[in-house]
Design a protein around this motif. Structure first.
Motif, PDB file in Angstrom:
ATOM      1  N   THR A 167      -8.606   2.961  14.820  1.00  9.62           N
ATOM      2  CA  THR A 167      -8.406   4.193  13.461  1.00  9.62           C
ATOM      3  C   THR A 167      -6.236   5.068  13.670  1.00  9.62           C
ATOM      4  N   THR A 168      -5.905   4.164  14.444  1.00  6.96           N
ATOM      5  CA  THR A 168      -4.142   4.536  14.172  1.00  6.96           C
ATOM      6  C   THR A 168      -3.542   3.869  13.656  1.00  6.96           C
ATOM      7  N   PRO A 171      -4.406   3.486   8.724  1.00  5.16           N
ATOM      8  CA  PRO A 171      -3.001   3.474   8.018  1.00  5.16           C
ATOM      9  C   PRO A 171      -2.870   3.409   7.062  1.00  5.16           C
ATOM     10  N   SER A 172      -1.935   2.320   8.476  1.00  5.08           N
ATOM     11  CA  SER A 172      -0.825   1.135   7.876  1.00  5.08           C
ATOM     12  C   SER A 172      -1.251   0.144   6.454  1.00  5.08           C
ATOM     13  N   LEU A 173      -2.867   0.005   7.429  1.00  5.88           N
ATOM     14  CA  LEU A 173      -4.018  -1.008   6.893  1.00  5.88           C
ATOM     15  C   LEU A 173      -3.884  -0.623   4.801  1.00  5.88           C
ATOM     16  N   GLY A 174      -4.388   0.575   5.003  1.00 11.11           N
ATOM     17  CA  GLY A 174      -5.037   0.716   3.843  1.00 11.11           C
ATOM     18  C   GLY A 174      -3.238   1.133   2.796  1.00 11.11           C
ATOM     19  N   LEU A 175      -1.762   1.150   3.385  1.00 12.01           N
ATOM     20  CA  LEU A 175      -1.297   1.421   2.636  1.00 12.01           C
ATOM     21  C   LEU A 175      -1.138   0.048   2.301  1.00 12.01           C
ATOM     22  N   LEU A 176      -0.941  -0.815   3.089  1.00 13.00           N
ATOM     23  CA  LEU A 176      -0.567  -2.105   2.368  1.00 13.00           C
ATOM     24  C   LEU A 176      -1.675  -2.877   1.522  1.00 13.00           C
ATOM     25  N   LEU A 177      -2.654  -2.675   1.719  1.00  9.35           N
ATOM     26  CA  LEU A 177      -3.734  -2.903   0.959  1.00  9.35           C
ATOM     27  C   LEU A 177      -3.530  -2.107  -0.549  1.00  9.35           C
ATOM     28  N   VAL A 178      -3.871  -0.692  -0.627  1.00  4.88           N
ATOM     29  CA  VAL A 178      -3.031  -0.052  -1.905  1.00  4.88           C
ATOM     30  C   VAL A 178      -1.445  -1.037  -2.528  1.00  4.88           C
ATOM     31  N   PHE A 179      -0.664  -1.019  -2.009  1.00  7.91           N
ATOM     32  CA  PHE A 179       0.849  -1.503  -2.601  1.00  7.91           C
ATOM     33  C   PHE A 179       0.573  -2.876  -3.027  1.00  7.91           C
ATOM     34  N   ARG A 180      -0.453  -3.787  -2.487  1.00  9.61           N
ATOM     35  CA  ARG A 180      -0.831  -4.720  -3.038  1.00  9.61           C
ATOM     36  C   ARG A 180      -1.851  -5.213  -4.778  1.00  9.61           C
ATOM     37  N   THR A 181      -2.549  -4.132  -4.370  1.00 11.35           N
ATOM     38  CA  THR A 181      -3.314  -4.350  -5.417  1.00 11.35           C
ATOM     39  C   THR A 181      -2.813  -3.318  -6.313  1.00 11.35           C
ATOM     40  N   ASN A 182      -1.627  -2.480  -6.584  1.00  5.19           N
ATOM     41  CA  ASN A 182      -0.892  -1.418  -7.049  1.00  5.19           C
ATOM     42  C   ASN A 182      -0.286  -2.427  -8.081  1.00  5.19           C
ATOM     43  N   THR A 183       0.337  -3.185  -7.093  1.00  6.62           N
ATOM     44  CA  THR A 183       1.753  -4.176  -7.524  1.00  6.62           C
ATOM     45  C   THR A 183       0.800  -5.251  -8.529  1.00  6.62           C
ATOM     46  N   SER A 184      -0.299  -5.532  -8.001  1.00  8.08           N
ATOM     47  CA  SER A 184      -1.074  -6.610  -8.962  1.00  8.08           C
ATOM     48  C   SER A 184      -1.374  -6.280 -10.182  1.00  8.08           C
ATOM     49  N   TYR A 185      -1.724  -4.776  -9.593  1.00 10.16           N
ATOM     50  CA  TYR A 185      -2.064  -4.381 -11.083  1.00 10.16           C
ATOM     51  C   TYR A 185      -0.873  -4.257 -12.150  1.00 10.16           C
ATOM     52  N   LYS A 186      -0.082  -4.095 -12.177  1.00  7.23           N
ATOM     53  CA  LYS A 186       1.608  -3.348 -12.786  1.00  7.23           C
ATOM     54  C   LYS A 186       1.232  -5.499 -13.225  1.00  7.23           C
ATOM     55  N   ARG A 187       1.224  -6.234 -12.639  1.00  4.54           N
ATOM     56  CA  ARG A 187       1.029  -7.385 -13.409  1.00  4.54           C
ATOM     57  C   ARG A 187       0.958  -7.781 -14.533  1.00  4.54           C
ATOM     58  N   TRP A 188      -0.311  -7.131 -14.248  1.00  2.00           N
ATOM     59  CA  TRP A 188      -1.826  -8.057 -15.616  1.00  2.00           C
ATOM     60  C   TRP A 188      -1.173  -7.286 -16.499  1.00  2.00           C
ATOM     61  N   ASP A 189      -1.440  -6.153 -16.354  1.00  2.00           N
ATOM     62  CA  ASP A 189      -0.519  -4.315 -17.510  1.00  2.00           C
ATOM     63  C   ASP A 189       0.559  -5.239 -18.519  1.00  2.00           C
ATOM     64  N   ILE A 341     -11.408  -9.427  12.288  1.00  2.00           N
ATOM     65  CA  ILE A 341     -12.038  -9.740  13.351  1.00  2.00           C
ATOM     66  C   ILE A 341     -12.301  -9.911  14.540  1.00  2.00           C
ATOM     67  N   LEU A 342     -11.204  -8.443  15.276  1.00  2.00           N
ATOM     68  CA  LEU A 342     -11.079  -7.161  16.098  1.00  2.00           C
ATOM     69  C   LEU A 342     -11.937  -6.669  16.464  1.00  2.00           C
ATOM     70  N   LEU A 343     -12.078  -5.951  14.925  1.00  2.00           N
ATOM     71  CA  LEU A 343     -13.210  -4.853  14.744  1.00  2.00           C
ATOM     72  C   LEU A 343     -14.692  -4.409  15.361  1.00  2.00           C
ATOM     73  N   PRO A 344     -14.886  -6.089  15.646  1.00  2.00           N
ATOM     74  CA  PRO A 344     -16.535  -5.712  16.389  1.00  2.00           C
ATOM     75  C   PRO A 344     -15.963  -5.292  18.043  1.00  2.00           C
ATOM     76  N   LEU A 345     -15.075  -4.797  18.616  1.00  2.00           N
ATOM     77  CA  LEU A 345     -14.303  -5.609  19.465  1.00  2.00           C
ATOM     78  C   LEU A 345     -14.669  -3.554  19.790  1.00  2.00           C
ATOM     79  N   GLY A 346     -14.385  -2.969  18.361  1.00  2.00           N
ATOM     80  CA  GLY A 346     -13.762  -1.620  18.433  1.00  2.00           C
ATOM     81  C   GLY A 346     -14.783  -0.969  17.917  1.00  2.00           C
ATOM     82  N   LEU A 347     -15.690  -1.227  17.724  1.00  2.00           N
ATOM     83  CA  LEU A 347     -17.427  -0.675  17.076  1.00  2.00           C
ATOM     84  C   LEU A 347     -18.200  -0.709  17.550  1.00  2.00           C
TER      85      LEU A 347
END
Length: 430
Positions: A167-168, A171-189, A341-347
Motif C-alpha cells: 500500500t505504501t 502510489p509510486s507504481l501508479g505514477l510511473l504507469l500513468v506517466f508511461r501511458t500518457n507519454t506514449s499516448y502523446k507520441r501516438w497523438d 511477483i511479491l504481491l501474493p505474499l502480501g495478500l
C-alpha cells in the motif's frame, strides 16, 4: 511519353483491389491508352477493399475475427489495430452495451494474449505460496477440519509479507504507469497529427496549384498533364513517407509496386534507389511546382506546403528513432514485475476466508493481467506508426488529389475572370 493522367487511370483500373480502403476516383471517359486524357466532370466511384488480410478495422473488429482459429500474436497483431471509424462505428462505440461486449470479448484481446508469460509467472508464485504455506502452516480438508503437516509445520516458516509494504509503494507504481501511458499516448497523438497535417496540406497544395495555374499559353492536355504530375508527386511523397516509417518486410514490395504503377518508370526508379526516399519524392514535388506556369508569389505560396511536409517528416522520424528513455521503461518493468511477483505474499492473509487461501491464485491472475496490461498498452502506443492506418491515409490522399486536379475553371457554370499578366498585379488596382 504517356501522360501522368493515363498512368493514374491505368493504376486505378488495374490495381484497385490491391490498393485500398477508400473509394477510388476514376473518370468515366478515361482510357488507359490515350496520350493526353483530360479528366471529365462526370465521374463514377469504384469501391475498393481494405489493404488488409481481414477487413474491419472499426468497432466490429473482434466480431469479424470470430471465425478465425489461427490469429496472429505479438507484432502481427499490430496490423489489426489500424482503426478507421465511421459514423456507425461511433454509434456502437457509445452503445450502452459496450461493457458487456468488451467483457465477452476479453479472451480475444490482443493485449492480454501478449501477457501470457508474465501472468503465468505471477500465478506460479501465488500457487507456490499457497502450496508451501499448506505444508509449512496448516491446511483444511474437505470436511472443514484443520490439520498441520507433521514435523514440517514446526520447522518451515510461513511465507507472507505485511500488506502495508504494497500500500505504501502502490502510489509510486501508479505514477510511473500513468506517466508511461500518457507519454506514449502523446507520441501516438503527435504522429496522428503529423498525418492529419499531411492530409490537409496535400489537398491544399493541389487545390492552389489547380486554382493558380495560368493556362493562357497552355493547351488543355498540357494543363492536365502538369497538374496530374503535381498530384502524383504529392501522393508519391506521402507514400514514400509511409514506407519510410514502416517495417521493410511489411511494406517494401507494395511500395515498389505502387510507385511503378503510378509514376513513370524513370521517376519511380529514382525514388526507389534513393538513400532517403521521402526526400527524393519531395524534391520531385518541388520541381513539379516550380514548372507550373503561375505568378512567382503564388508559386512561393504553394511551396510553403512542401516545407510543412518536411517538418511533418522530421517530427515523425524523431518519434521513430527516439523512444521513451530506456532507463525509465526498464525501471518501470522491473518495479512492476517485482511488485506483482511479491504481491501474493502480501495478500495471503487477506484470503484466509477462502478454502486453503486458494482464491489468492485467480485474484493474482486478474490483478497481474490488469496492471501488466497498462504497461503493455503504453509499450504498444510508444511506436505509433505501425498502429496508424497510414495506407488508408495514402490511398485517400491519392483519390482526393486526383479528383481536385480534375476540376477546371468554370466547370461549375460560373464565368471566370481572365488571368492577368504578372506585372498587372503590381500596376493595376482591384
Amino acid at each position: 511519353m504517356r501522360s501522368y493522367l493515363s498512368l493514374a487511370v491505368a493504376t486505378l483500373l488495374g490495381a484497385s483491389t490491391r490498393r485500398g480502403f477508400c473509394t477510388a476516383f476514376v473518370p468515366q471517359s478515361a482510357t488507359t491508352n490515350s496520350a493526353a486524357t483530360q479528366l471529365s466532370p462526370s465521374t463514377v466511384r469504384i469501391a475498393t477493399e481494405l489493404h488488409s488480410i481481414m477487413k474491419p478495422t472499426g468497432f466490429d473488429s473482434f466480431k469479424s475475427l470470430k471465425g478465425q482459429t489461427d490469429l496472429p500474436s505479438g507484432e502481427e497483431q499490430r496490423k489489426f489495430r489500424r482503426t478507421v471509424y465511421t459514423h456507425d462505428d461511433w454509434k456502437k462505440h457509445r452503445s450502452q452495451d459496450r461493457f458487456f461486449y468488451y467483457i465477452a470479448a476479453i479472451f480475444k484481446s490482443g493485449v492480454y494474449k501478449n501477457l501470457g508469460r508474465e501472468v503465468s509467472w505471477t500465478v506460479a508464485v501465488a500457487t507456490f505460496v499457497v502450496g508451501y504455506n499448506i505444508i509449512a502452516n496448516e491446511y483444511t480438508d474437505f470436511g472443514g477440519v484443520t490439520h498441520t503437516v507433521p514435523f514440517l509445520g514446526d520447522v518451515l516458516p510461513k511465507l507472507s509479507l505485511p500488506l502495508n509494504l504494497f500500500t505504501t509503494t502502490s502510489p509510486s507504481l501508479g505514477l510511473l504507469l500513468v506517466f508511461r501511458t500518457n507519454t506514449s499516448y502523446k507520441r501516438w497523438d503527435e504522429a496522428r497529427k503529423n498525418w492529419g497535417m499531411n492530409i490537409n496540406h496535400t489537398r491544399d497544395l493541389v487545390r492552389m496549384a489547380n486554382c493558380f495555374y495560368d493556362g493562357r499559353d497552355a493547351s488543355a492536355e498540357q494543363r492536365s498533364d502538369q497538374l496530374n504530375h503535381v498530384a502524383l508527386c504529392t501522393w508519391a511523397f506521402v507514400r514514400a513517407m509511409k514506407r519510410h516509417l514502416s517495417p521493410e518486410e511489411e511494406d517494401e514490395s507494395d511500395f515498389v509496386a505502387e510507385l511503378y504503377d503510378n509514376l513513370p518508370p524513370s521517376q519511380a526508379e529514382k525514388i526507389v534507389a534513393a538513400a532517403h526516399r521521402p526526400n527524393a519524392a519531395l524534391q520531385d514535388l518541388s520541381y513539379a511546382i516550380d514548372d507550373l506556369p503561375m505568378h512567382f508569389v503564388r508559386k512561393n505560396q504553394v511551396q510553403t506546403a512542401v516545407t510543412i511536409f518536411e517538418d511533418n517528416l522530421g517530427s515523425s522520424e524523431r518519434l521513430l528513432t527516439s523512444p521513451v528513455p530506456l532507463f525509465y521503461s526498464r525501471h518501470l518493468a522491473r518495479f512492476l514485475s517485482i511488485w506483482l511477483i511479491l504481491l501474493p505474499l502480501g495478500l495471503y492473509d487477506s484470503f484466509s476466508s477462502s478454502w486453503n487461501h486458494l482464491a489468492l491464485i485467480p485474484a493474482t491472475a486478474v490483478i497481474s493481467t490488469m496492471l501488466f496490461g497498462i504497461e503493455e498498452i503504453g509499450t504498444q502506443l510508444e511506436e505509433p506508426f505501425t498502429v496508424l492506418p497510414m495506407q488508408a491515409f495514402c490511398d485517400k490522399i491519392y483519390n482526393w488529389c486526383m479528383e481536385i486536379v480534375s476540376w477546371t475553371p468554370g466547370d461549375n457554370g460560373r464565368p471566370m475572370k481572365e488571368v492577368r499578366l504578372d506585372h498587372a498585379y503590381f500596376t493595376d488596382g482591384e
